[in-house]
Design a protein around this motif. Sequence first.
Motif, mmCIF file in Angstrom:
data_model
loop_
_atom_site.group_PDB
_atom_site.id
_atom_site.type_symbol
_atom_site.label_atom_id
_atom_site.label_comp_id
_atom_site.label_asym_id
_atom_site.label_seq_id
_atom_site.Cartn_x
_atom_site.Cartn_y
_atom_site.Cartn_z
ATOM 1 N N ARG A 67 22.655 17.365 87.080
ATOM 2 C CA ARG A 67 21.503 18.251 87.177
ATOM 3 C C ARG A 67 21.626 19.343 86.126
ATOM 4 N NH1 ARG A 67 17.684 17.696 90.790
ATOM 5 N NH2 ARG A 67 16.931 19.812 90.352
ATOM 6 N N LEU A 68 20.500 19.906 85.725
ATOM 7 C CA LEU A 68 20.440 20.872 84.637
ATOM 8 C C LEU A 68 19.621 22.064 85.089
ATOM 9 C CD1 LEU A 68 19.447 18.201 81.994
ATOM 10 C CD2 LEU A 68 21.743 19.147 82.273
ATOM 11 N N GLY A 69 19.943 23.251 84.556
ATOM 12 C CA GLY A 69 19.149 24.400 84.980
ATOM 13 C C GLY A 69 19.397 25.642 84.159
ATOM 14 N N THR A 70 18.536 26.621 84.369
ATOM 15 C CA THR A 70 18.707 27.949 83.792
ATOM 16 C C THR A 70 19.342 28.858 84.833
ATOM 17 O OG1 THR A 70 16.489 28.621 84.501
ATOM 18 C CG2 THR A 70 16.714 27.709 82.274
ATOM 19 N N LEU A 71 20.155 29.797 84.354
ATOM 20 C CA LEU A 71 20.793 30.741 85.277
ATOM 21 C C LEU A 71 21.017 32.058 84.525
ATOM 22 C CD1 LEU A 71 21.618 30.209 88.220
ATOM 23 C CD2 LEU A 71 23.964 30.072 87.449
ATOM 24 N N VAL A 72 19.982 32.872 84.402
ATOM 25 C CA VAL A 72 18.650 32.656 84.937
ATOM 26 C C VAL A 72 17.618 32.936 83.852
ATOM 27 C CG1 VAL A 72 19.230 33.262 87.329
ATOM 28 C CG2 VAL A 72 18.451 35.057 85.793
ATOM 29 N N THR A 73 16.388 32.456 84.115
ATOM 30 C CA THR A 73 15.208 32.807 83.330
ATOM 31 C C THR A 73 14.607 34.082 83.910
ATOM 32 O OG1 THR A 73 14.719 30.531 82.698
ATOM 33 C CG2 THR A 73 12.855 32.047 82.828
ATOM 34 N N SER A 74 14.015 34.927 83.049
ATOM 35 C CA SER A 74 13.414 36.167 83.538
ATOM 36 C C SER A 74 12.118 36.447 82.782
ATOM 37 C CB SER A 74 14.371 37.346 83.359
ATOM 38 O OG SER A 74 14.313 37.850 82.031
ATOM 39 N N PRO A 75 11.299 37.381 83.292
ATOM 40 C CA PRO A 75 10.074 37.749 82.582
ATOM 41 C C PRO A 75 10.298 38.543 81.293
ATOM 42 C CG PRO A 75 9.912 38.274 84.937
ATOM 43 C CD PRO A 75 11.342 37.967 84.637
ATOM 44 N N ASN A 76 11.536 38.871 80.943
ATOM 45 C CA ASN A 76 11.784 39.709 79.761
ATOM 46 C C ASN A 76 11.036 39.217 78.524
ATOM 47 O OD1 ASN A 76 13.327 41.617 80.983
ATOM 48 N ND2 ASN A 76 15.255 41.066 79.996
ATOM 49 N N PHE A 77 11.037 37.908 78.321
ATOM 50 C CA PHE A 77 10.323 37.368 77.158
ATOM 51 C C PHE A 77 9.562 36.095 77.504
ATOM 52 C CE2 PHE A 77 14.488 35.409 77.154
ATOM 53 C CZ PHE A 77 14.267 34.100 76.780
ATOM 54 N N ARG A 78 9.373 35.843 78.780
ATOM 55 C CA ARG A 78 8.689 34.631 79.227
ATOM 56 C C ARG A 78 7.324 34.974 79.816
ATOM 57 N NH1 ARG A 78 10.839 29.982 77.163
ATOM 58 N NH2 ARG A 78 13.097 29.863 77.470
ATOM 59 N N HIS A 79 6.380 34.051 79.658
ATOM 60 C CA HIS A 79 5.081 34.129 80.326
ATOM 61 C C HIS A 79 4.965 32.910 81.241
ATOM 62 C CE1 HIS A 79 0.772 34.078 81.058
ATOM 63 N NE2 HIS A 79 0.708 35.314 80.572
ATOM 64 N N PRO A 80 4.462 33.064 82.445
ATOM 65 C CA PRO A 80 4.421 31.934 83.379
ATOM 66 C C PRO A 80 3.671 30.715 82.852
ATOM 67 C CG PRO A 80 3.986 33.979 84.537
ATOM 68 C CD PRO A 80 4.006 34.312 83.080
ATOM 69 N N VAL A 81 2.586 30.903 82.091
ATOM 70 C CA VAL A 81 1.790 29.756 81.639
ATOM 71 C C VAL A 81 2.580 28.889 80.672
ATOM 72 C CG1 VAL A 81 -0.239 29.062 80.309
ATOM 73 C CG2 VAL A 81 -0.438 30.843 82.064
ATOM 74 N N THR A 82 3.170 29.488 79.656
ATOM 75 C CA THR A 82 3.928 28.693 78.680
ATOM 76 C C THR A 82 5.230 28.176 79.281
ATOM 77 O OG1 THR A 82 4.826 30.765 77.808
ATOM 78 C CG2 THR A 82 2.927 29.821 76.674
ATOM 79 N N LEU A 83 5.859 28.980 80.140
ATOM 80 C CA LEU A 83 7.095 28.524 80.777
ATOM 81 C C LEU A 83 6.838 27.308 81.652
ATOM 82 C CD1 LEU A 83 10.094 28.873 81.452
ATOM 83 C CD2 LEU A 83 9.423 30.491 83.247
ATOM 84 N N ALA A 84 5.749 27.309 82.405
ATOM 85 C CA ALA A 84 5.438 26.166 83.265
ATOM 86 C C ALA A 84 5.292 24.886 82.459
ATOM 87 C CB ALA A 84 4.155 26.449 84.051
ATOM 88 N N LYS A 85 4.605 24.959 81.315
ATOM 89 C CA LYS A 85 4.433 23.765 80.485
ATOM 90 C C LYS A 85 5.779 23.239 80.001
ATOM 91 C CE LYS A 85 0.938 22.354 79.359
ATOM 92 N NZ LYS A 85 0.058 21.286 79.917
ATOM 93 N N GLU A 86 6.670 24.143 79.592
ATOM 94 C CA GLU A 86 7.982 23.731 79.108
ATOM 95 C C GLU A 86 8.814 23.119 80.237
ATOM 96 O OE1 GLU A 86 9.781 27.064 77.203
ATOM 97 O OE2 GLU A 86 8.465 26.959 75.451
ATOM 98 N N LEU A 87 8.725 23.709 81.431
ATOM 99 C CA LEU A 87 9.516 23.202 82.552
ATOM 100 C C LEU A 87 9.024 21.835 83.009
ATOM 101 C CD1 LEU A 87 9.864 26.485 84.629
ATOM 102 C CD2 LEU A 87 11.693 25.293 83.395
#
Length: 307
Positions: A67-87
Amino acid sequence: MRLSTVILPIRRWHEGGREAWLRAERLGFHTAYSYDHLSWREPFRDGPWFGAIPTLTAAATATERLRLGTLVTSPNFRHPVTLAKELISLDDVSGGRVTLGIGAGGNGFDATALGQEAWTPRERADRFAEFVPLLDRLLTEASVSHRGAFYSADEARNVPGCVQRPRLPFAVAATGPRGMRLAARHGQAWVTTGDPKLFEAGTPEQSWEALRGQVARLGEACAAEGRDAGKLERVLLTGFTPDRPLESLDAFVDFAGRHRELGFTEIVVHAPIADTMFAADEAVYERIATEALAQLGDPGLTNRSRA
């Protein structure tokens, strides 16, 4: 109990990067995570540091079961719309092997990388409270529109959605009441690093007591949300408490056993990096990966069999 690892994105893919993820799979770790930053603290700040999502995508093509994951992602430089597409794309490439570790972020490292002033703790909590439920919707609904205080979406399309249904799991990092309520409401797991005030001056016993208090507050948050706290995975990221669990196999088994008593279901250790805060004996690290769970009283059980 599950045993996982963190692989910092500091190596070129063809100069040890790929091998680090293959090694994690060979050793039988349940999940291999990576930090999602634009840069991190010294001595890493002035050295190589690659993007988490592209790195995890490459790791997904190189591995089969891990399994793979981020630990952790944050809003510091992320936007939910673009992050969702990448995920959604990463979940597809991996065949449904992705966990999103997500937190409110902090003051340093990449908090001002986009030119903004560093947010106060209150501002980070406010943004996180909007970020998480919007991301939840984006990963579960085909089209999302939203107008919020911090984030907007206008018919954001995410077809076909995640391989994992209804979406990939969230592991929400939180110690305060608002974050814990988000973990209780939206998380499949809760993540903590312990009490940062105890890292340098505290004792292992004080750290254990602080974690016991956090677990109790998580239970209260779950009760407030009408959720069974026992159905929320509890993840402890090591390396930020006074303990030294990677000193030996016995030290780790003792550490893991004591924290299993608190209800932790997954312990995460950093892959060793010489001359840093994550320096450790490679042989001990490998023995922990391959022998610790059996010594904890799970004969014949491997990390992979719990996936």
